[in-house]
Design a protein around this motif. Sequence first.
Motif, PDB file in Angstrom:
ATOM      1  N   TYR A  60       0.834  -1.206   0.000  1.00 52.16           N
ATOM      2  CA  TYR A  60       0.000   0.000   0.000  1.00 52.16           C
ATOM      3  C   TYR A  60       0.863   1.248   0.000  1.00 52.16           C
ATOM      4  O   TYR A  60       1.950   1.264   0.592  1.00 52.16           O
ATOM      5  CB  TYR A  60      -0.879   0.052   1.260  1.00 52.16           C
ATOM      6  N   LYS A  61       0.350   2.299  -0.656  1.00 51.88           N
ATOM      7  CA  LYS A  61       0.946   3.636  -0.542  1.00 51.88           C
ATOM      8  C   LYS A  61       0.029   4.409   0.397  1.00 51.88           C
ATOM      9  O   LYS A  61      -1.198   4.365   0.242  1.00 51.88           O
ATOM     10  CB  LYS A  61       1.012   4.321  -1.905  1.00 51.88           C
ATOM     11  N   VAL A  62       0.626   5.115   1.358  1.00 48.33           N
ATOM     12  CA  VAL A  62      -0.179   5.762   2.399  1.00 48.33           C
ATOM     13  C   VAL A  62       0.313   7.170   2.694  1.00 48.33           C
ATOM     14  O   VAL A  62       1.516   7.443   2.650  1.00 48.33           O
ATOM     15  CB  VAL A  62      -0.110   4.933   3.710  1.00 48.33           C
ATOM     16  N   LYS A  63      -0.627   8.052   2.974  1.00 54.17           N
ATOM     17  CA  LYS A  63      -0.310   9.375   3.518  1.00 54.17           C
ATOM     18  C   LYS A  63      -0.968   9.420   4.892  1.00 54.17           C
ATOM     19  O   LYS A  63      -2.197   9.342   5.002  1.00 54.17           O
ATOM     20  CB  LYS A  63      -0.888  10.472   2.604  1.00 54.17           C
ATOM     21  N   PHE A  64      -0.153   9.484   5.931  1.00 53.06           N
ATOM     22  CA  PHE A  64      -0.701   9.515   7.288  1.00 53.06           C
ATOM     23  C   PHE A  64      -1.237  10.906   7.615  1.00 53.06           C
ATOM     24  O   PHE A  64      -0.772  11.900   7.071  1.00 53.06           O
ATOM     25  CB  PHE A  64       0.376   9.124   8.313  1.00 53.06           C
ATOM     26  N   LYS A  65      -2.205  10.951   8.532  1.00 52.52           N
ATOM     27  CA  LYS A  65      -2.711  12.230   9.038  1.00 52.52           C
ATOM     28  C   LYS A  65      -1.748  12.732  10.096  1.00 52.52           C
ATOM     29  O   LYS A  65      -1.176  11.943  10.842  1.00 52.52           O
ATOM     30  CB  LYS A  65      -4.084  12.040   9.703  1.00 52.52           C
ATOM     31  N   ARG A  66      -1.629  14.056  10.212  1.00 55.19           N
ATOM     32  CA  ARG A  66      -0.785  14.606  11.277  1.00 55.19           C
ATOM     33  C   ARG A  66      -1.348  14.238  12.646  1.00 55.19           C
ATOM     34  O   ARG A  66      -0.617  14.040  13.595  1.00 55.19           O
ATOM     35  CB  ARG A  66      -0.715  16.134  11.155  1.00 55.19           C
ATOM     36  N   SER A  67      -2.675  14.163  12.730  1.00 58.26           N
ATOM     37  CA  SER A  67      -3.315  13.928  14.027  1.00 58.26           C
ATOM     38  C   SER A  67      -3.246  12.469  14.497  1.00 58.26           C
ATOM     39  O   SER A  67      -3.503  12.181  15.658  1.00 58.26           O
ATOM     40  CB  SER A  67      -4.785  14.359  13.954  1.00 58.26           C
ATOM     41  N   ILE A  68      -2.927  11.546  13.570  1.00 59.58           N
ATOM     42  CA  ILE A  68      -2.837  10.126  13.951  1.00 59.58           C
ATOM     43  C   ILE A  68      -1.478   9.592  13.507  1.00 59.58           C
ATOM     44  O   ILE A  68      -1.272   9.319  12.331  1.00 59.58           O
ATOM     45  CB  ILE A  68      -3.972   9.284  13.309  1.00 59.58           C
ATOM     46  N   PRO A  69      -0.537   9.465  14.440  1.00 57.08           N
ATOM     47  CA  PRO A  69       0.797   9.003  14.053  1.00 57.08           C
ATOM     48  C   PRO A  69       0.771   7.610  13.436  1.00 57.08           C
ATOM     49  O   PRO A  69      -0.101   6.806  13.754  1.00 57.08           O
ATOM     50  CB  PRO A  69       1.589   8.997  15.363  1.00 57.08           C
ATOM     51  N   SER A  70       1.741   7.358  12.580  1.00 58.25           N
ATOM     52  CA  SER A  70       1.810   6.080  11.871  1.00 58.25           C
ATOM     53  C   SER A  70       1.822   4.899  12.842  1.00 58.25           C
ATOM     54  O   SER A  70       1.207   3.872  12.576  1.00 58.25           O
ATOM     55  CB  SER A  70       3.047   6.033  10.980  1.00 58.25           C
ATOM     56  N   THR A  71       2.487   5.062  13.992  1.00 55.41           N
ATOM     57  CA  THR A  71       2.568   3.944  14.952  1.00 55.41           C
ATOM     58  C   THR A  71       1.179   3.523  15.433  1.00 55.41           C
ATOM     59  O   THR A  71       0.920   2.331  15.620  1.00 55.41           O
ATOM     60  CB  THR A  71       3.437   4.328  16.169  1.00 55.41           C
ATOM     61  N   LEU A  72       0.292   4.488  15.612  1.00 54.74           N
ATOM     62  CA  LEU A  72      -1.069   4.170  16.059  1.00 54.74           C
ATOM     63  C   LEU A  72      -1.854   3.470  14.957  1.00 54.74           C
ATOM     64  O   LEU A  72      -2.636   2.561  15.225  1.00 54.74           O
ATOM     65  CB  LEU A  72      -1.813   5.437  16.495  1.00 54.74           C
TER      66      LEU A  72
END
Length: 93
Positions: A60-72
């Motif tokens: 998958y290609k993903v753009k994370f939200k600033r409000s939800i860190p990738s670790t979460l």
Amino acid sequence: SADEVAEEKKKFDSLIRVSMQPEDATAVRAAIEQVLAGQTKRWEFEKMGAGEGGRPGAHYKVKFKRSIPSTLVIEAMRRSVIPKVVSIDVRDA
């Protein structure tokens, strides 16, 4: 062109590979994609390929939200597929 490449780079910031047992592929992808849809800014299924240890891997290609860190997000992905065994590999796009 270089501009298009730069634009594509901004669109997604991470690549995620989820390795799974072959018989779990459909269920795992459905669970993972539900998490991605709810917790990331945008995502795109790229391909099924070989994952860890020759098991199927969903890329998958993903753009994370600033409000939800990738670790979460990754933790939510792991929880969403319990009790199925997966390995999740994240790297910068």
